[in-house]
Design a protein around this motif. Structure first.
Motif, mmCIF file in Angstrom:
data_model
loop_
_atom_site.group_PDB
_atom_site.id
_atom_site.type_symbol
_atom_site.label_atom_id
_atom_site.label_comp_id
_atom_site.label_asym_id
_atom_site.label_seq_id
_atom_site.Cartn_x
_atom_site.Cartn_y
_atom_site.Cartn_z
ATOM 1 N N LEU A 67 51.569 49.351 50.152
ATOM 2 C CA LEU A 67 52.254 48.972 48.919
ATOM 3 C C LEU A 67 52.736 47.531 48.986
ATOM 4 N N VAL A 68 53.147 47.132 50.185
ATOM 5 C CA VAL A 68 53.536 45.741 50.361
ATOM 6 C C VAL A 68 52.289 44.871 50.268
ATOM 7 N N ASP A 69 51.211 45.337 50.902
ATOM 8 C CA ASP A 69 49.945 44.602 50.859
ATOM 9 C C ASP A 69 49.479 44.358 49.445
ATOM 10 N N ALA A 70 49.790 45.290 48.576
ATOM 11 C CA ALA A 70 49.284 45.192 47.206
ATOM 12 C C ALA A 70 49.590 43.836 46.599
ATOM 13 N N TYR A 71 50.760 43.295 46.925
ATOM 14 C CA TYR A 71 51.140 41.991 46.364
ATOM 15 C C TYR A 71 50.129 40.918 46.778
ATOM 16 N N PHE A 72 49.819 40.903 48.061
ATOM 17 C CA PHE A 72 48.923 39.855 48.561
ATOM 18 C C PHE A 72 47.501 40.075 48.073
ATOM 19 N N LEU A 73 47.096 41.339 48.025
ATOM 20 C CA LEU A 73 45.741 41.626 47.553
ATOM 21 C C LEU A 73 45.604 41.252 46.073
ATOM 22 N N THR A 74 46.601 41.621 45.296
ATOM 23 C CA THR A 74 46.560 41.287 43.863
ATOM 24 C C THR A 74 46.511 39.779 43.691
ATOM 25 N N ASP A 75 47.331 39.092 44.467
ATOM 26 C CA ASP A 75 47.363 37.632 44.364
ATOM 27 C C ASP A 75 45.995 37.039 44.708
ATOM 28 N N GLU A 76 45.437 37.512 45.804
ATOM 29 C CA GLU A 76 44.156 36.960 46.249
ATOM 30 C C GLU A 76 43.068 37.175 45.205
ATOM 31 N N LEU A 77 43.128 38.324 44.558
ATOM 32 C CA LEU A 77 42.082 38.645 43.597
ATOM 33 C C LEU A 77 42.366 38.094 42.204
ATOM 34 N N THR A 78 43.570 37.571 42.008
ATOM 35 C CA THR A 78 43.904 37.077 40.664
ATOM 36 C C THR A 78 44.065 35.563 40.627
ATOM 37 N N ASN B 108 39.477 31.603 46.343
ATOM 38 C CA ASN B 108 38.632 32.795 46.287
ATOM 39 C C ASN B 108 37.760 32.706 45.032
ATOM 40 N N ASP B 109 36.456 32.493 45.229
ATOM 41 C CA ASP B 109 35.544 32.304 44.098
ATOM 42 C C ASP B 109 35.541 33.495 43.153
ATOM 43 N N CYS C 21 37.118 32.755 38.202
ATOM 44 C CA CYS C 21 36.076 33.103 37.232
ATOM 45 C C CYS C 21 36.391 32.477 35.876
ATOM 46 N N TYR C 22 37.659 32.570 35.502
ATOM 47 C CA TYR C 22 38.074 32.007 34.212
ATOM 48 C C TYR C 22 37.833 30.504 34.194
ATOM 49 N N GLU C 23 38.228 29.879 35.290
ATOM 50 C CA GLU C 23 38.086 28.418 35.359
ATOM 51 C C GLU C 23 36.631 27.994 35.313
#
Lengths: 325, 477
Positions: free
Chosen positions: A71-82, A87-88, A94-96
């Motif tokens: 659950l703590v990881d979720a923050y970092f994973l969400t950040d990395e993927l958003t 991270n290409d 993708c938006y950029e």
């Protein structure tokens, strides 16, 4: 149309389509964080990372479904993927990339398309995860996804139906085919490994493709993985089903015609036809989901290469005639 | 909102008010409109103007600060007005100036009579890095070496002056049009009743001009706009103009030259290109002729141009005519070729290449503006009265070590026009860049990019130096 412009439009469409998929997947993940079991959240992350062919920081092994620190990881994973620009595959990247391609081909798309994409981008470009995390991260993904849908709708309503439009559509369909294959492959591979996927793991897949309502109408609330795969792969009425994407890509290729390199463009059209026939006729008789989807995925990559060689980066043979204009 | 506290300094010509503080006749209507708008309405209008540029991504990039990314040019929502009679005079002066400069270019790259007749000293031409020996012996169709020109004009108490002629790849016209669109939408009643002359047909006029340049034997010419690419400061403008004139927006890598003809790579194969509106500097346009390390240009392009198979607008080599050393001779150039007196005045210019010019410049550095002869965009210049003693000393060193590279001019008291600064009207210095097109005939857009130094007291209006823009309304007769 200038080859570079056509390529820019194609990639603009691919990146915005990809951003849309990332939005929906991340919306599901952040919604799941509210009340779903850790095992399910964990599966969602693994499916997402497997689909985009990326390893989370610390590796996939770092995930322990029983471990609360997910659950703590979720923050970092969400950040990395958003939001992580390095991270290409992140939503912002993708938006950029979509917007950057649009900026280069602004003279070939409608003003309304550009403004729709640009205003959405401006809304999210400076947001940080900490700005949205404590309130409602899933709303952020919902709104951003709606922005992408608006862009696609505006494109459909305003873009002149010339070659640019056909390349825009091909870009969308090729991306959709590849992303769908990658996600379904991730699902089947993870299922193979764990063999204990819950209904929710399958139902979330339907939501990614806007298919849950149609599915419920057809099969009520009974969750049957094979039915779900049937809908997502071969249902001719589901807009985002593989079958429909493949058929439409073939139609758009037909509209463009031979181009300067008939050998490759005709090969591209034949391949699109083969892909279409594969899904239409062989899906029902398949014995191995993974092998089938891998075949579709391989074809779709070949299709991309053939489009590139036919219209964007073709080799010039022979001396051009001075009167060609 | 009233103009309370509006600072009418006697040293500066105010565009809106006369010396007694009354609005000039052609401003009265707009003045009344502005006075009747509330603070909230005005700030909403300003917000809409800014928002429109932001949403539409009308941006530029500042070189040396690429990390800051795309920037929005700050647009002030209050237009600057110009009476028809004033404009008519400027128009005539611009036409005269461009005719003379085109004749100069044709001459200087061919017989060079102006040199043999002793009007311009040989060394001024010889030392000018913008002189392109590769263009010797060539002519431009209809004598239009310069097809697109953006002349910077300022007004002082003594009238209008030409600050510089931009004859290479002048930019800014897209901001002029974008500004017009949004400002007139926000001041529509005043706009309609003021009978403002149209500028939004620029694209049509540019297209007509470019078509006139096409090789004679081509019935339906293909036009392309050559851009350095997305990282160029003016990329937005290139994209905008390509669409306005119905041209493909090409980069060097989209073009190739075969057997003396230029082709672009399209999705249906190679297509001939007949006219190129190039927004790439001479140096980069053809690596076989100019800078060999250029990746922005097209190998063989100048060869195709020499053969007459493609036309370039502007022709390479036009930079010689807007070099700041040559600028000092423009009044002589007009008299020499046209046998007319210049309609628009030049600013008095000291050539530092001349010992007396250098000495005068060094002695009066605190009062002068010093510029590099080949510079543009507000780079490489010193505004003496606003510089610190250290900056002046540093610049003096540059002057002594390479005097040929500099000219100096008196610091002009640029006119001021009202701007909305925060929640009140304040005067700011402005200039004006009208655009002149030349194919078979001259076409002049009634208006131009009005640049404004938004910082109080600042005299440098370039967008790269923090300047902004304003709409310019040239009123009908």
């Amino acid at each position: 149309m200038l080859s570079r412009s056509a390529e820019g439009i194609y990639w603009m469409a691919r990146y915005t389509e990809r951003a849309g998929f990332m939005c929906r997947l991340l919306q599901l993940q952040t919604e799941a964080l509210v009340d779903r079991p850790i095992r399910e959240i964990h599966f969602g992350w693994r499916r997402l990372y497997t689909a985009i062919n990326r390893r989370p920081l610390g590796g996939m092994e770092g995930f322990e479904p029983t471990d609360d620190y997910n659950l703590v990881d979720a923050y970092f994973l969400t950040d990395e993927l958003t939001f992580v620009r390095t991270n290409d595959a992140s939503l912002l990247s993708c938006y950029e990339m979509g917007r950057e391609n649009a900026r280069q081909v602004r003279n070939c798309i409608s003003d309304e398309m550009w403004t729709a994409l640009n205003t959405e981008y401006l809304k999210i470009q400076d947001i940080k995860l900490s700005d949205i995390w404590l309130s409602s991260p899933s709303s952020f993904y919902e709104e951003t996804g709606a922005g992408i849908d608006r862009f696609t709708g505006v494109a459909s309503a305003t873009m002149y139906r010339d070659e640019g439009w056909h390349f825009f559509r091909i870009g969308q369909f090729v991306e959709r085919i590849q992303f769908t294959c990658a996600l379904l492959l991730a699902q089947t591979r993870l299922e193979e490994r764990s063999r204990e996927l819950a209904d929710a793991d399958w139902r979330s897949l339907l939501r990614v493709f806007h298919a849950h309502e149609a599915y419920d109408r057809m099969y009520s609330i009974e969750t049957q993985p094979q039915f779900i795969l049937n809908v997502l792969v071969s249902d001719p009425q589901l807009p985002e089903a593989l079958r429909r994407s493949v058929d439409r890509a073939g139609q758009e290729l037909d509209s463009i015609g031979d181009g300067p390199n008939p050998a490759t463009s005709q090969a591209a059209r034949r391949l699109a036809g083969r892909l279409s026939a594969l899904i239409r006729f062989d899906w029902a008789d398949r014995t191995d989901n993974e092998a089938f989807l891998t075949q579709v995925f391989t074809y779709s990559r070949q299709l991309h290469n053939l489009i590139n060689e036919s219209f964007f980066n073709y080799s010039i043979t022979g001396i051009p005639r001075a009167d060609v204009r | 909102m009233e103009f309370n506290g509006y600072d009418l300094e006697p040293n500066f010509y105010d565009e809106m008010f006369d010396a007694d503080g009354n609005p000039r006749p052609h401003w009265r209507e707009l003045h009344e409109t502005l006075v009747n708008l509330s603070k909230v309405e005005l700030s909403t209008m300003q917000e809409r103007v800014t928002r429109s540029f932001y949403n539409e991504g009308i941006t530029f990039i500042v070189y040396g600060d690429e990390a800051a990314g795309e920037r929005i040019i700050p647009i002030d929502c209050i237009p600057r007005l110009m009476a028809n009679a004033e404009w008519k005079r400027i128009e005539k002066g611009l036409d005269q100036r461009l005719r003379a400069l085109n004749l100069f270019l044709e001459d200087v790259y061919n017989e060079a009579k102006i040199i043999t007749d002793g009007v311009i000293p040989t060394d001024v031409i010889r030392d000018c890095p913008q002189y392109r020996i590769e263009m010797r012996g060539l002519s431009a169709p209809h004598g239009a070496w310069v097809s697109v020109c953006g002349t910077d004009i300022v007004r002082t108490d003594d009238g209008f002056f030409v600050l510089e002629d931009n004859l290479r790849v002048p930019s800014g016209v897209s901001y002029m049009i974008a500004t017009r669109k949004v400002v007139k939408a926000n001041l529509r009643n005043a706009y309609r009743s003021s009978r403002v002359l149209e500028v939004e047909n620029y694209g049509t006029l540019l297209r007509e001009t470019l078509l006139e340049l096409a090789p004679d034997n081509v019935s339906e010419p293909n036009i392309a706009l050559l851009t350095p690419g997305i990282y160029n400061s003016a990329f937005y403008e290139h994209m905008f103009l390509a669409r306005e004139i119905g041209a493909e927006l090409v980069e060097g890598r989209d073009l190739l030259v075969n057997d003396g003809f230029v082709y672009m790579r399209t999705t249906q194969g190679l297509r001939r290109v007949d006219v190129i509106y190039r927004r790439v500097d001479d140096d980069f346009v053809d690596p076989l002729v100019f800078r060999p390390d250029s990746i922005l240009g097209v190998p063989g392009l100048i060869h195709a141009y020499r053969l007459g198979n493609v036309m370039l607008a502007n022709a390479p080599g036009t930079g010689i005519a807007d070099d700041k050393s040559i600028y000092a001779y423009v009044p002589d150039i007009i008299r020499y070729y046209l046998n007319e007196d210049p309609i628009l005045s030049n600013v008095q210019t000291n050539l530092c290449r001349r010992p007396e010019g250098l000495e005068y410049t060094l002695d009066n550095l605190q009062d002068l503006v010093v510029k590099e002869v080949g510079g543009s965009g507000g780079y490489g210049m010193l505004v003496g009265p606003h510089a610190s003693p250290e900056e002046r000393n540093e610049f003096a060193e540059h002057l002594r070590s390479n005097p040929t590279n500099y000219i100096s001019q008196p610091t002009l008291a640029l006119s001021r026009s009202p701007c909305l600064i925060g929640d009140k009207f304040e005067p700011r210095h402005v200039d004006l860049r009208p655009y002149v097109l030349r194919g078979k005939e001259t076409r002049i857009i009634p208006g131009g990019l009005c640049r404004v130094a938004l910082e109080r007291g600042n005299l440098v209006v370039n967008s790269s130096q923090g300047g902004g823009g304003k709409d310019l309304w040239v009123l009908g007769e």
